[in-house]
Every structure is written in structure tokens, then in C-alpha cells.
Design a protein around this motif. Structure first.
Motif, short mmCIF file in Angstrom:
data_model
loop_
_atom_site.label_atom_id
_atom_site.label_comp_id
_atom_site.label_asym_id
_atom_site.label_seq_id
_atom_site.Cartn_x
_atom_site.Cartn_y
_atom_site.Cartn_z
N GLY A 151 -14.17 35.31 35.35
CA GLY A 151 -13.20 36.49 35.33
C GLY A 151 -13.36 37.19 36.90
N ALA A 152 -14.66 36.91 37.50
CA ALA A 152 -14.79 37.57 38.89
C ALA A 152 -13.90 36.71 39.67
N LEU A 153 -14.15 35.46 39.71
CA LEU A 153 -13.34 34.57 40.52
C LEU A 153 -11.84 34.68 40.45
N SER A 154 -11.41 35.00 39.54
CA SER A 154 -9.96 35.19 39.21
C SER A 154 -9.36 36.27 39.79
N ILE A 155 -10.07 37.44 39.72
CA ILE A 155 -9.89 38.69 39.85
C ILE A 155 -9.77 38.73 41.34
N LEU A 156 -11.06 38.34 42.06
CA LEU A 156 -11.05 38.37 43.44
C LEU A 156 -10.23 37.52 44.13
N ILE A 176 -7.41 47.12 46.33
CA ILE A 176 -8.30 47.90 45.40
C ILE A 176 -7.74 49.45 45.29
N LYS A 177 -7.52 50.02 46.63
CA LYS A 177 -7.25 51.20 46.28
C LYS A 177 -5.74 51.66 45.91
N ASN A 178 -4.83 50.33 46.03
CA ASN A 178 -3.44 50.62 45.60
C ASN A 178 -3.37 50.18 44.00
N GLY A 179 -4.42 49.74 43.41
CA GLY A 179 -4.32 49.66 42.01
C GLY A 179 -4.03 48.32 41.76
N VAL A 180 -3.65 47.40 42.57
CA VAL A 180 -3.58 45.88 42.26
C VAL A 180 -4.71 45.18 41.59
N MET A 181 -5.74 45.69 41.70
CA MET A 181 -6.70 45.27 40.84
C MET A 181 -6.79 45.34 39.32
N ALA A 182 -6.16 46.56 39.04
CA ALA A 182 -5.75 46.82 37.61
C ALA A 182 -5.01 45.65 36.88
N LEU A 183 -3.99 45.42 37.69
CA LEU A 183 -2.90 44.35 37.38
C LEU A 183 -3.88 42.79 37.40
N ALA A 184 -4.69 42.65 38.33
CA ALA A 184 -5.59 41.38 38.31
C ALA A 184 -6.36 41.45 37.13
N PHE A 185 -6.79 42.71 36.59
CA PHE A 185 -7.63 42.77 35.48
C PHE A 185 -6.99 42.20 34.33
N ILE A 186 -5.59 42.80 34.24
CA ILE A 186 -5.11 42.52 32.64
C ILE A 186 -4.20 41.06 32.78
N ALA A 187 -3.60 40.92 33.87
CA ALA A 187 -2.91 39.69 34.10
C ALA A 187 -3.84 38.54 34.16
N ALA A 188 -4.91 38.52 34.71
CA ALA A 188 -5.92 37.24 34.55
C ALA A 188 -6.55 37.26 33.22
N GLY A 189 -6.72 38.61 32.66
CA GLY A 189 -7.24 38.53 31.18
C GLY A 189 -6.44 37.92 30.35
N MET A 190 -5.06 38.03 30.45
CA MET A 190 -4.28 37.16 29.51
C MET A 190 -4.30 35.90 29.70
N LEU A 219 2.07 31.59 35.36
CA LEU A 219 2.69 32.81 35.10
C LEU A 219 1.77 34.11 35.66
N THR A 220 0.55 34.04 35.80
CA THR A 220 -0.15 35.31 36.57
C THR A 220 -0.08 35.23 37.99
N TRP A 221 0.36 33.90 38.30
CA TRP A 221 0.75 33.83 39.97
C TRP A 221 1.93 34.24 40.19
N PHE A 222 2.84 34.05 39.24
CA PHE A 222 4.39 34.32 39.58
C PHE A 222 4.35 36.05 39.36
N VAL A 223 3.42 36.82 38.57
CA VAL A 223 3.34 37.96 38.40
C VAL A 223 3.04 38.56 39.81
N PHE A 224 1.83 38.01 40.59
CA PHE A 224 1.57 38.67 41.68
C PHE A 224 2.31 38.26 42.87
N SER A 225 3.27 36.99 42.79
CA SER A 225 4.13 36.62 43.87
C SER A 225 5.18 37.85 43.85
N VAL A 226 5.52 38.31 42.47
CA VAL A 226 6.73 39.25 42.54
C VAL A 226 6.07 40.43 42.98
N ALA A 227 5.05 40.74 42.69
CA ALA A 227 4.31 42.12 43.05
C ALA A 227 4.30 41.99 44.77
#
Lengths: 270, 235
Positions: A151-156, A176-190, A219-227
Motif C-alpha cells: 500500500g505504501a509503495l504504490s501510493i508513494l 500531497i497538497k493538491n489532493g492527488v494523494m487521495a486519488l492514489a489512495f482509492i485508485a491504488a486501493g481498487m 488502469l491505475t497508471w492510465f488514470v494518473f497519466s490522464v490526471a
């Protein structure tokens, strides 16, 4: 809700091997993102998805014993521990530099520090689920340790890929301050909890679950690439995802066919 | 930063973990059987319900804390932030239970009935005759609804307390929110493992396992508290 207790399909690759490879690739990805920010999403994102694949594999191993609360709970626990350890790793090393005046070179050890904190936190929470709570799963402690790490490695990993580095000056405003970490939380979680949750059952096969895990990682990588509006990564991740997902559907149809024609199933059930 | 200004958030975050864990035990979680109306409670898992209620509480608390003129170190303002978290959570879980109840009663067509008690401890109504044979109750009876509201209030207070502690340590709202979410999930899942799937509320025999869960969360939160306080040096 959960798989029949203790039933395991044969393993294609040993779990420890996948965890070791996932850890190494994810840490490598963070250093690539740090030193070559131009390809941070292309390579960093790709390698960060290795951590989600390893996490999904560990989820498969522990959830097959039957958690009693559904597979998503352990994925969310893994990401909960992961987010605490990844944020704290960044700030703790920053504290060493700012408060204790250690040399700034120690900042480059952030991925290692995050790994250590995640291992400690995961081990203690794993022990807690066994001792006062009383979960009767033999691999609980080691699985929790591995899941916390993944979990930690995928988020970081995804945050570093998005921000273009893991140094506090880069990742705190950039991820972190722009909230991308919240996306990492749920996308990597999925990506960690979904593959086994979708594939579990009496005919679950390791190959199919792993294929879906790889597809979810892409797919998670794709979400981040789009972001990040990174065109090359978006195209590459989408193509890779489509290839793997096609393979997954093929395998699913094949396995479904195998179950359908097995004479063990009752013939007049419907 | 002096010692006292670190000690108070440390105590707060440790207590927050224990409160969040206790709150989950009150929420009537039915799991997959409840989704088919063959078990009492709301038809989803512990983690999802607790997280939903907790996040609403967290956001309600964060909204109040962000108002101009609110000083987080003022005890009165501190109490108002916690209460707003509790109310936000209660609204969220109350609406979830109400809408679920409407679907159970008018859509599925079952009578709300609790399986774990002979008579409803609050209204005194008989429960057993209304349970369909082969099932373990239906819908969200009064006692479960009240228990759920208590659980939501505690969850909101716990989430708000964790958030407030992080803000008092000097983290910016974004980072405090992110850490509080992870912290909430960790404690909610520990509680759900303690429950082991489904629970009806405070009248359920499984509720007696609550001390184990609180101890586990207390220790986990203690460790998180140490990490978070050390982290605050690096801001």
C-alpha cells in the motif's frame, strides 16, 4: 461473501518472489521518477503498478482463508496503513534534516524509510489482529506486513510519478497538497482489492487473478497519466491495459467453459 | 514546539482511534445477507458504512474548522468542531438507514424485526413472531436505528478528533485530512475484524467483544500518534 476457508488454487509463482520483485521495481520506479523527471510518469508509473500487482497477489493469499468481512476491507486496511507510512516517511526524513540538522543527502533515502515504517506498522497491526482481536488466519501477520508495504509503495510510487520526484520540496506541493494523494489512495486501493474480489470462487486460478491484477495496475497508471495530461503515458498505458484485459477476458471465457462442462455441477439447478 | 503542545494532540489521536473503533460496534451492519433482506441491518459491509459516516463527520468538522474566527485551541470552538462532526455523521447514517428502511418495507415487503432480542429494548415490541423462518431478521428496527445513530455520533467525534489533533500539530488541512482518512480506515477495519462480519447494535451478544477492539485500536493509535508527532517536526 468470502471464499471457502483455506481453499487455495495452485500458485503460479511463489508469493514471496512476487512481493520481492514488486518492492524492488516500485522503489526503482521512484528513483527513476526522481532523477529523470521527464519520464517520471512513463517509467515511474509503470513500475509503481508493480507494487499494486504484488499487493493484489498478497490479498489473494490472505483473503482466500475467508476474512468474514469481505475482501475490500483488507485492501482498505492496507491503503490506510500505507498512506500513514508514506506521508510519515516523507515528513520524518524532512524532520531529520530540518530539526536535527542532518545532511540533506539523507532525503534520498525516503523510499527506504517509507519501506521500513510500512513494515513496522504492518507487523504491529497484524499482531493486533491476532492477539486481542483473534483472527484465526495463519498467514495474517506476514500478509498484513506485506500489504502495508505494498500500500505504501504504490501510493508513494504514483505520487512520485505524478509530482516528478519524491523529495519533500517536490512531492509535498506537487502531490500531497493538491489532493492527488487521495486519488492514489482509492485508485491504488481498487487495484489491490479488486482482482481477487472479482475472481474469487471455487474455480479461481492464479493466472487469471494475476492477469486481472496487471490489468488493474495499468488502469491505475492510465488514470494518473490522464490526471497529469501526459499524452505518451496515456496512450502506452491504454494500449497495454487493452492487451492484458483482452487476455483476461479470453481466460475467463475458457475457465467458464471448463466449469460449465464439468459433470460435477447439478444438471437441473435452474 | 514545546512538550505540552505535542502531548495534547498525541492524547487526542490515541483516544480518537479508540472512539472510532467503539463507534463501529454500534452500527447495525448486515452485510450481504441484509442486502437480500434476510438479516437485520443495513445491506453493506462494516468498513464501507463506518467509512461513509466517518468521512461525512470529518468533512463537517473540517468545514467548521475552516470558518474564519474559529480558533482550534479554544476549548469551546474545539467542542463545536467535534459536535459538528458528530451531527454530520448522524445525518449521513440516519439518512442511509431511513432510505434503506423504505426500500426494505415498501420495496422488498418485509417487516423490520431484530433477531438478537425477544422484545425491542426501546419500544418493547415483540420481535420473534415477525421473523421469517430461515432468516435472521429484516430491515432496521428501532433499537438498531438508535444504536446506529449512537455509533455515527461516536464515529464523527472520533474522526473530528483525529483531524483536530493533526491541525493542532501544525499540518495543513489537506495533509491532516489525508492522514485522518487513512487513520480512520485502519481503525474501522480493525473493529470490523473484531465484529467478524455482521452485528445488530448494542443489544447483540457480539457487542460484548468491544473491549478487544478498543485495546487493539488503542495500541495501533498509540503507534500512529508517535509517528505523527515526530512527523510534525518536519513541517
Amino acid at each position: 461473501m468470502s471464499h471457502a476457508a483455506g481453499g487455495h488454487a495452485a500458485e503460479l509463482y511463489p508469493e514471496n518472489q512476487i512481493v520481492a520483485v514488486g518492492t524492488l521495481l516500485a522503489i526503482l520506479g521512484m528513483y527513476i521518477a526522481q532523477f529523470f523527471p521527464q519520464v517520471s510518469m512513463l517509467l515511474g508509473g509503470l513500475l509503481a503498478s508493480a507494487a499494486t500487482v504484488a499487493g493484489a497477489n498478497t490479498t489473494r493469499k490472505v483473503a482466500a482463508y475467508g476474512l468474514g468481512t469481505g475482501v475490500p476491507s483488507i485492501g482498505m486496511l492496507s491503503l490506510g496503513m500505507g498512506i500513514i507510512s508514506s506521508v510519515s516517511g516523507i515528513y520524518l526524513v524532512n524532520a531529520l534534516v530540518k530539526y536535527f540538522k542532518v545532511d540533506a543527502l539523507v532525503l534520498y533515502a525516503i523510499p527506504i524509510v517509507v519501506t521500513v515504517i510500512a513494515l513496522i506498522l504492518g507487523y504491529i497491526v497484524g499482531r493486533l489482529t491476532v492477539k486481542p482481536i483473534g483472527m484465526k488466519i495463519p498467514v495474517m501477520v506476514e500478509s498484513m506486513t506485506k500489504l502495508s508495504l505494498m500500500g505504501a509503495l504504490s501510493i508513494l510510487g504514483f505520487c512520485a510519478a505524478y509530482a516528478g520526484g519524491f523529495l519533500p520540496d517536490i512531492i509535498i506541493p506537487g502531490s500531497i497538497k493538491n489532493g492527488v494523494m487521495a486519488l492514489a489512495f482509492i485508485a491504488a486501493g481498487m487495484a489491490i482489492l479488486h482482482p481477487f474480489n472479482a475472481c474469487l470462487g471455487p474455480d479461481e486460478s492464479h493466472r487469471r487473478t494475476l492477469t486481472l491484477a496487471v490489468a488493474c495496475g495499468f488502469l491505475t497508471w492510465f488514470v494518473f497519466s490522464v490526471a497529469k495530461l501526459d499524452v505518451i503515458s496515456t496512450v502506452v498505458s491504454l494500449v497495454l491495459w487493452a492487451l492484458v484485459y483482452r487476455e483476461f477476458i479470453k481466460q475467463s471465457l475458457k475457465d467458464a467453459c471448463a466449469v460449465y462442462y464439468t459433470p460435477e455441477l447439478p444438471k437441473r439447478e435452474m | 514546539m514545546d512538550f505540552l503542545s505535542m502531548l495534547i494532540p498525541f492524547v487526542e489521536i490515541t483516544l480518537a482511534g479508540a472512539i472510532i473503533n467503539a463507534s463501529v460496534h454500534f452500527v447495525p451492519v448486515g452485510g450481504a445477507p441484509a442486502a437480500m433482506a434476510t438479516s437485520t441491518g443495513i445491506g453493506t459491509g462494516t468498513t464501507q458504512l463506518a467509512a461513509g459516516a466517518g468521512f461525512t463527520g470529518l468533512m463537517a468538522a473540517a468545514t467548521i474548522a475552516a470558518q474564519s474566527g474559529v480558533n482550534i485551541f479554544n476549548p469551546l470552538h474545539w467542542a463545536i468542531i467535534l459536535l459538528s462532526g458528530a451531527v454530520g455523521s448522524m445525518i449521513m447514517l440516519g439518512l442511509t438507514m431511513l432510505m434503506g428502511q423504505l426500500i426494505y418495507v415498501f420495496g422488498v415487503g418485509v417487516v423490520p424485526a431484530a433477531d438478537k432480542c425477544e422484545r425491542d429494548p426501546i419500544t418493547g415490541d415483540y420481535q420473534k413472531p415477525y421473523i421469517t423462518p430461515g432468516t435472521t431478521g429484516h430491515g432496521v428496527p428501532t433499537v438498531c436505528f438508535i444504536s446506529g445513530l449512537i455509533g455515527a455520533a461516536l464515529g464523527g467525534i472520533g474522526g473530528a478528533l483525529a483531524y483536530v489533533a493533526l491541525i493542532q500539530l501544525g499540518f495543513s488541512p489537506e495533509i491532516a485530512g489525508t492522514i485522518a482518512v487513512g487513520f480512520f480506515f485502519m481503525n474501522a477495519v480493525l473493529a470490523s475484524y473484531n465484529i467478524g462480519g455482521t452485528i445488530e447494535g448494542f443489544h447483540d451478544p457480539k457487542f460484548k467483544k468491544i473491549p478487544n477492539g478498543i485495546i487493539a485500536s488503542f495500541v495501533a493509535s498509540l503507534l500512529t500518534g508517535v509517528i505523527v508527532v515526530l512527523m510534525s517536526l518536519g513541517i
